[in-house]
Design an enzyme around this catalytic site. Structure first.
Site, PDB file in Angstrom:
ATOM      1  NE  ARG A 126      -0.868   1.840   3.465  1.00  0.00           N
ATOM      2  CZ  ARG A 126       0.214   2.582   3.714  1.00  0.00           C
ATOM      3  NH1 ARG A 126       1.343   2.029   4.156  1.00  0.00           N
ATOM      4  NH2 ARG A 126       0.193   3.893   3.512  1.00  0.00           N
ATOM      5  CB  ALA A 157       0.537   6.602  -4.154  1.00  0.00           C
ATOM      6  NE  ARG A 205      -6.130   0.658  -2.440  1.00  0.00           N
ATOM      7  CZ  ARG A 205      -5.637   1.309  -1.386  1.00  0.00           C
ATOM      8  NH1 ARG A 205      -4.349   1.194  -1.075  1.00  0.00           N
ATOM      9  NH2 ARG A 205      -6.409   2.074  -0.653  1.00  0.00           N
ATOM     10  CB  CYS A 251      -2.393   8.262   5.936  1.00  0.00           C
ATOM     11  SG  CYS A 251      -2.562   6.657   5.124  1.00  0.00           S
ATOM     12  CG  ASP A 275      -3.165   7.939  -2.619  1.00  0.00           C
ATOM     13  OD1 ASP A 275      -3.204   8.503  -1.515  1.00  0.00           O
ATOM     14  OD2 ASP A 275      -2.793   6.757  -2.778  1.00  0.00           O
ATOM     15  CG  ASN A 322      -2.902  11.819   1.038  1.00  0.00           C
ATOM     16  OD1 ASN A 322      -2.288  10.878   0.537  1.00  0.00           O
ATOM     17  ND2 ASN A 322      -2.697  12.193   2.291  1.00  0.00           N
ATOM     18  CE  LYS A 323      -5.722   6.049   3.322  1.00  0.00           C
ATOM     19  NZ  LYS A 323      -6.601   5.076   2.593  1.00  0.00           N
TER      20      LYS A 323
HETATM   21  C1  RUB Z   1      -1.935   5.827   1.529  1.00  0.00           C
HETATM   22  C2  RUB Z   1      -1.949   7.301   1.369  1.00  0.00           C
HETATM   23  C3  RUB Z   1      -0.611   7.980   1.245  1.00  0.00           C
HETATM   24  C4  RUB Z   1      -0.297   8.163  -0.252  1.00  0.00           C
HETATM   25  C5  RUB Z   1       1.128   8.629  -0.471  1.00  0.00           C
HETATM   26  O1  RUB Z   1      -3.213   5.258   1.331  1.00  0.00           O
HETATM   27  O2  RUB Z   1      -2.978   7.933   1.246  1.00  0.00           O
HETATM   28  O3  RUB Z   1      -0.649   9.239   1.858  1.00  0.00           O
HETATM   29  O4  RUB Z   1      -0.478   6.945  -0.922  1.00  0.00           O
HETATM   30  O5  RUB Z   1       2.023   7.640  -0.049  1.00  0.00           O
HETATM   31  P1  RUB Z   1      -3.383   3.643   1.400  1.00  0.00           P
HETATM   32  P2  RUB Z   1       3.550   7.626  -0.557  1.00  0.00           P
HETATM   33  O6  RUB Z   1      -2.790   3.193   2.694  1.00  0.00           O
HETATM   34  O7  RUB Z   1      -4.855   3.437   1.308  1.00  0.00           O
HETATM   35  O8  RUB Z   1      -2.645   3.066   0.199  1.00  0.00           O
HETATM   36  O9  RUB Z   1       4.068   8.983  -0.226  1.00  0.00           O
HETATM   37  O10 RUB Z   1       4.208   6.543   0.254  1.00  0.00           O
HETATM   38  O11 RUB Z   1       3.534   7.334  -2.005  1.00  0.00           O
END
Ligand code: RUB
Length: 325
Positions: free
Chosen positions: A31, A33, A74, A143, A212, A222-223
């Site tokens: 999980r 992005a 997703r 998150c 995301d 985002n989350k």
């Molecule tokens: C994770 C989420 C993160 C972004 C960015 O959601 O919202 O803030 O994906 O993450 P989930 P990154 O847990 O539902 O995947 O900066 O690691 O790409």
């Protein structure tokens, strides 16, 4: 997840490990992005390396099917689509110009290139973003975002005396991953529930979150709960930073498409059997309008949300020949 295509059914073989990666993305074992995007690129690489296809057309078909399995997992993180589209762009032209080994080599090289650039981008944006963090800052994050944490960790490694407040991120509690990671790093951290954000905002100097998807108008997906953080920060005149690599910008928002918001199983919120007849909704992401975002930190530099359109324009080349446009 059962195999969806097999030679025995007259179709083409999608490698088990590719199905397995897709399943892990769907169930959120993989999980975030950035990680989702790198895993998808790795899956396509595995598909090519282990393929038993006997000609170029068969390999192209396998890749199309692997791509579909990955894309169906997703919907919100555009990093996933951008990753697979980057690896498979212009595939028909590539197939016409190469023999089987040549095509395999090129796809593998693209997947490796994406993974390497993605890792480097995080480091680079961590460094760029850290310059916006001051000694003594209290940072609120939401998150678990590897990019938001790259900014925070880099600032801490530079010797800045910072503290972090992390939300729990109901219902899946990815905030606990953040707490674990930052405390291992020695960074002072406080865990709060999502609804306590406004209560604590007076103690916060900066909000730093990941993304995301980022739309052409600078809106950030985002989350779920991110927009509440940004709204409360805006009200309190606290700066909100979004840390995201340029492959989180969503190309089809350039032509007016909206980012699809994933709604997950209500069972993640509460056991639905406890409340027969009650509708339980579980959107996984929300949209923060550009007015509530002060800066977007990318590996290419820091931009105001209004400059998102320009980042997408620069990406045209990257996605040329993919099925986005
Ligand atoms: C994770 C989420 C993160 C972004 C960015 O959601 O919202 O803030 O994906 O993450 P989930 P990154 O847990 O539902 O995947 O900066 O690691 O790409």
């Amino acid at each position: 997840m059962g195999k969806r295509w097999g030679k025995e059914k007259g179709g083409f073989m999608v490698i088990d490990e590719v199905e397995d990666i897709a399943h892990k993305i769907e169930t959120m074992e993989i999980r975030g992005a950035g990680k989702i995007a790198r895993s998808a690129a790795r899956a396509l690489k595995i598909q090519v390396e282990r393929s038993e296809s006997s000609d170029v057309e068969e390999l192209v078909d396998e890749l199309e099917k692997a791509k579909k399995i990955l894309m169906d997992t997703r919907p919100t993180a555009v990093s996933l689509a951008n990753s697979v589209n980057f690896v498979t762009r212009n595939i028909k032209i590539l197939a016409a110009e190469n023999d089987l080994d040549g095509l395999k080599e090129k796809i593998v090289a693209r997947a490796e290139d994406f993974i390497e650039k993605s890792e480097k981008s995080r480091e680079k944006l961590g460094e760029i973003g850290s310059r916006r963090i001051s000694d003594g800052d209290t940072i609120l994050t939401h998150c678990h975002s590897t990019n938001a944490l790259a900014v925070i960790k880099t600032a801490y490694e530079q010797g800045k005396d910072i503290q972090v407040i992390a939300t729990e991120a109901r219902p899946r509690q990815q905030g606990l991953i953040t707490v674990e990671e930052l405390s291992k790093h020695g960074i002072p951290i406080t865990l709060i529930v999502d609804s306590a954000v406004r209560f604590f905002m007076k103690e916060v100097d900066k909000v730093v979150v990941g993304a995301d998807s980022i739309a052409a108008n600078g809106a950030v997906v985002n989350k779920i709960g991110t927009s509440q953080l940004a709204l409360a920060a805006h009200e309190a005149r606290v700066l909100t930073f979004v840390a995201a690599e340029s492959y989180k910008f969503h190309p089809s928002t350039l032509v007016g498409e909206l980012v699809e918001i994933e709604e997950r199983d209500p069972g993640e919120v509460v056991d639905p059997e406890r409340f027969p007849g009650v509708e339980i909704r579980n959107p996984a992401f929300d949209v923060t309008p550009p007015e509530y975002i002060d800066l977007i930190i990318t590996e290419k530099g820091i931009i105001p949300p209004e400059a998102a359109y320009g980042v997408l324009q620069e990406q045209f080349e990257m996605f040329e020949g993919s099925d986005i446009f």
